[in-house]
Design a protein around this motif. Sequence first.
Motif, PDB file in Angstrom:
ATOM      1  N   VAL A  67      30.589  35.743  45.412  1.00 29.11           N
ATOM      2  CA  VAL A  67      30.846  37.189  45.517  1.00 29.11           C
ATOM      3  C   VAL A  67      31.296  37.550  46.927  1.00 29.11           C
ATOM      4  N   VAL A  68      30.620  36.982  47.944  1.00 27.98           N
ATOM      5  CA  VAL A  68      31.019  37.233  49.336  1.00 27.98           C
ATOM      6  C   VAL A  68      32.423  36.691  49.590  1.00 27.98           C
ATOM      7  N   GLN A  69      32.728  35.540  48.989  1.00 27.74           N
ATOM      8  CA  GLN A  69      34.041  34.932  49.204  1.00 27.74           C
ATOM      9  C   GLN A  69      35.165  35.791  48.618  1.00 27.74           C
ATOM     10  N   ILE A  70      34.918  36.383  47.444  1.00 25.81           N
ATOM     11  CA  ILE A  70      35.980  37.191  46.840  1.00 25.81           C
ATOM     12  C   ILE A  70      36.209  38.470  47.644  1.00 25.81           C
ATOM     13  N   ASP A  71      35.154  39.003  48.255  1.00 24.69           N
ATOM     14  CA  ASP A  71      35.330  40.159  49.151  1.00 24.69           C
ATOM     15  C   ASP A  71      36.165  39.767  50.363  1.00 24.69           C
ATOM     16  N   THR A  72      35.922  38.557  50.877  1.00 21.16           N
ATOM     17  CA  THR A  72      36.698  38.059  52.018  1.00 21.16           C
ATOM     18  C   THR A  72      38.159  37.858  51.630  1.00 21.16           C
ATOM     19  N   ALA A  73      38.402  37.342  50.426  1.00 22.28           N
ATOM     20  CA  ALA A  73      39.769  37.124  49.957  1.00 22.28           C
ATOM     21  C   ALA A  73      40.525  38.446  49.816  1.00 22.28           C
ATOM     22  N   ARG A  74      39.832  39.472  49.378  1.00 22.96           N
ATOM     23  CA  ARG A  74      40.477  40.793  49.254  1.00 22.96           C
ATOM     24  C   ARG A  74      40.862  41.350  50.619  1.00 22.96           C
ATOM     25  N   GLU A  75      40.014  41.092  51.621  1.00 24.45           N
ATOM     26  CA  GLU A  75      40.355  41.526  52.982  1.00 24.45           C
ATOM     27  C   GLU A  75      41.572  40.766  53.505  1.00 24.45           C
ATOM     28  N   LEU A  76      41.689  39.499  53.137  1.00 23.52           N
ATOM     29  CA  LEU A  76      42.828  38.683  53.583  1.00 23.52           C
ATOM     30  C   LEU A  76      44.123  39.078  52.888  1.00 23.52           C
ATOM     31  N   GLU A  77      43.999  39.658  51.674  1.00 23.14           N
ATOM     32  CA  GLU A  77      45.168  40.085  50.894  1.00 23.14           C
ATOM     33  C   GLU A  77      46.145  38.932  50.683  1.00 23.14           C
ATOM     34  N   ASP A  78      45.584  37.796  50.306  1.00 15.66           N
ATOM     35  CA  ASP A  78      46.385  36.588  50.072  1.00 15.66           C
ATOM     36  C   ASP A  78      46.132  36.109  48.642  1.00 15.66           C
ATOM     37  N   ALA A  79      47.205  35.920  47.865  1.00 10.09           N
ATOM     38  CA  ALA A  79      47.072  35.563  46.448  1.00 10.09           C
ATOM     39  C   ALA A  79      46.412  34.195  46.265  1.00 10.09           C
ATOM     40  N   ASP A  80      46.696  33.242  47.162  1.00 13.72           N
ATOM     41  CA  ASP A  80      46.093  31.910  47.056  1.00 13.72           C
ATOM     42  C   ASP A  80      44.581  31.975  47.235  1.00 13.72           C
ATOM     43  N   PHE A  81      44.135  32.702  48.257  1.00 12.01           N
ATOM     44  CA  PHE A  81      42.698  32.852  48.489  1.00 12.01           C
ATOM     45  C   PHE A  81      42.041  33.604  47.333  1.00 12.01           C
ATOM     46  N   LEU A  82      42.731  34.582  46.794  1.00 12.52           N
ATOM     47  CA  LEU A  82      42.189  35.368  45.688  1.00 12.52           C
ATOM     48  C   LEU A  82      41.996  34.504  44.438  1.00 12.52           C
ATOM     49  N   GLU A  84      41.546  31.217  44.328  1.00 14.79           N
ATOM     50  CA  GLU A  84      40.448  30.280  44.559  1.00 14.79           C
ATOM     51  C   GLU A  84      39.086  30.970  44.429  1.00 14.79           C
ATOM     52  N   SER A  85      38.982  32.181  44.953  1.00 14.30           N
ATOM     53  CA  SER A  85      37.695  32.884  44.901  1.00 14.30           C
ATOM     54  C   SER A  85      37.352  33.345  43.480  1.00 14.30           C
ATOM     55  N   TYR A  86      38.347  33.778  42.706  1.00 11.70           N
ATOM     56  CA  TYR A  86      38.095  34.145  41.306  1.00 11.70           C
ATOM     57  C   TYR A  86      37.659  32.921  40.487  1.00 11.70           C
ATOM     58  N   LEU A  87      38.245  31.763  40.797  1.00  9.16           N
ATOM     59  CA  LEU A  87      37.833  30.537  40.109  1.00  9.16           C
ATOM     60  C   LEU A  87      36.371  30.216  40.420  1.00  9.16           C
ATOM     61  N   ASN A  88      35.981  30.343  41.699  1.00  6.02           N
ATOM     62  CA  ASN A  88      34.581  30.097  42.064  1.00  6.02           C
ATOM     63  C   ASN A  88      33.643  31.089  41.388  1.00  6.02           C
ATOM     64  N   LEU A  89      34.098  32.319  41.229  1.00  5.38           N
ATOM     65  CA  LEU A  89      33.299  33.326  40.535  1.00  5.38           C
ATOM     66  C   LEU A  89      33.156  32.966  39.050  1.00  5.38           C
ATOM     67  N   ALA A  90      34.249  32.468  38.458  1.00  7.55           N
ATOM     68  CA  ALA A  90      34.199  32.036  37.058  1.00  7.55           C
ATOM     69  C   ALA A  90      33.251  30.856  36.887  1.00  7.55           C
ATOM     70  N   ARG A  91      33.347  29.876  37.784  1.00  9.74           N
ATOM     71  CA  ARG A  91      32.497  28.690  37.695  1.00  9.74           C
ATOM     72  C   ARG A  91      31.026  29.038  37.890  1.00  9.74           C
ATOM     73  N   SER A  92      30.744  29.975  38.793  1.00 13.92           N
ATOM     74  CA  SER A  92      29.358  30.402  39.020  1.00 13.92           C
ATOM     75  C   SER A  92      28.768  31.023  37.759  1.00 13.92           C
ATOM     76  N   ASN A  93      29.538  31.887  37.100  1.00 10.26           N
ATOM     77  CA  ASN A  93      29.059  32.513  35.867  1.00 10.26           C
ATOM     78  C   ASN A  93      28.951  31.511  34.730  1.00 10.26           C
ATOM     79  N   GLU A  94      29.846  30.534  34.708  1.00  9.84           N
ATOM     80  CA  GLU A  94      29.754  29.477  33.700  1.00  9.84           C
ATOM     81  C   GLU A  94      28.435  28.726  33.831  1.00  9.84           C
ATOM     82  N   LYS A  95      28.061  28.378  35.080  1.00 10.90           N
ATOM     83  CA  LYS A  95      26.819  27.640  35.313  1.00 10.90           C
ATOM     84  C   LYS A  95      25.598  28.457  34.910  1.00 10.90           C
ATOM     85  N   LEU A  96      25.708  29.778  35.042  1.00 13.60           N
ATOM     86  CA  LEU A  96      24.601  30.671  34.679  1.00 13.60           C
ATOM     87  C   LEU A  96      24.662  31.107  33.210  1.00 13.60           C
ATOM     88  N   CYS A  97      25.577  30.483  32.449  1.00  9.20           N
ATOM     89  CA  CYS A  97      25.738  30.747  31.010  1.00  9.20           C
ATOM     90  C   CYS A  97      26.191  32.173  30.713  1.00  9.20           C
TER      91      CYS A  97
END
Length: 353
Positions: A67-82, A84-97
């Motif tokens: 969650v902190v990473q996706i906020d950082t990616a939004r501040e960077l305004e870079d599609a590549d960072f965004l 990567e951070s959305y993927l990490n958010l997806a993977r985190s929710n996957e692990k938590l079912c």
Amino acid sequence: MGQDQTKQQIEKGLQLYQSNQTEKALQVWMKVLEKNTNLVGRFRVLGCLVTAHSEMGRYKEMLKFAVVQIDTARELEDADFLLESYLNLARSNEKLCEFHKTITYCKTCLGLPGTRVGAQLGGQVSLSMGNAYLGLSLFQKALESFEKALRYAHNNDDAMLECRVCCSLGSFYAQVKDYEKALFFPCKAAELVNDYGKGWSLKYRAMSQYHMAVAYRLLGHLGSAMECCEESMKIALQHGDRPLQALCLLCFADIHRSRGDLELSQLKLHCLSESIYRSKGLQRELRAHVVHFHECVEETELYCGLCGESIGERNSRLQALPCSHIFHFRCLQNNGTRSCPNCRRLSMKPGFV
């Protein structure tokens, strides 16, 4: 903290992590996160923290850093960072079912405009979506996603991604009860680890061994299942991966249960033989079978330590204590003692089974 110093500290943390000094690595990365104001540096160290907590099975912490990473990616305004951070958010929710959230975030990843890392991460997005669909028992969609992820892996020579997809396919085929394929894919993952995994995290070997153990058990190869499960548990303990430890314990229980089923079937056979010999008046054969029956009962400890009657002959309510000794529920109620009648352990709090 300057950019060069940030890079050095991130590398130092990676070296510690790869040498299994996990807590020290986390301390280094947390210090970088606290002292660094550079957004790119913060983004990179957050990615390290997400991956580390994922591999250790600390999924709530993984989600927090995602969650902190996706906020950082939004501040960077870079599609590549965004992406990567959305993927990490997806993977985190996957692990938590949280599978519906996982699918939503994966679709967000796929809907982002073309990026230079899209080809690299597209396979991981498809894999995470496949795992979510499998968690929701949407088997056709899961298989489509896994096949797409496998194509990404082959097209980009990504052996690590292929290994992860093979483990997921092993789980898929175990659920749809094609046990030969359920074994084939984890074996393929184990081959990839042996051929290419010298610098990989031990988590990949642990995953392949666990899925092989599940498949071997389902196929009835209990010795091989036990070997694979022991190897996976050893790595899980070394890594501090508690979710994988729990999965291995469950697999161990299933293996022992499968072995116990054979012993119980022998006991049932002896019960049937006893009634036949008794009805026919064959006293010598009856005595031999009674002796054999009680030997089996003693060997498997399938008897109540209070009344002495065997367990498993007839339907009766049982109670397991924390020490794993099993008694008839009525016998424990009537006994009145505050310690286990077998081992004298003080706690009489009911167990989980």
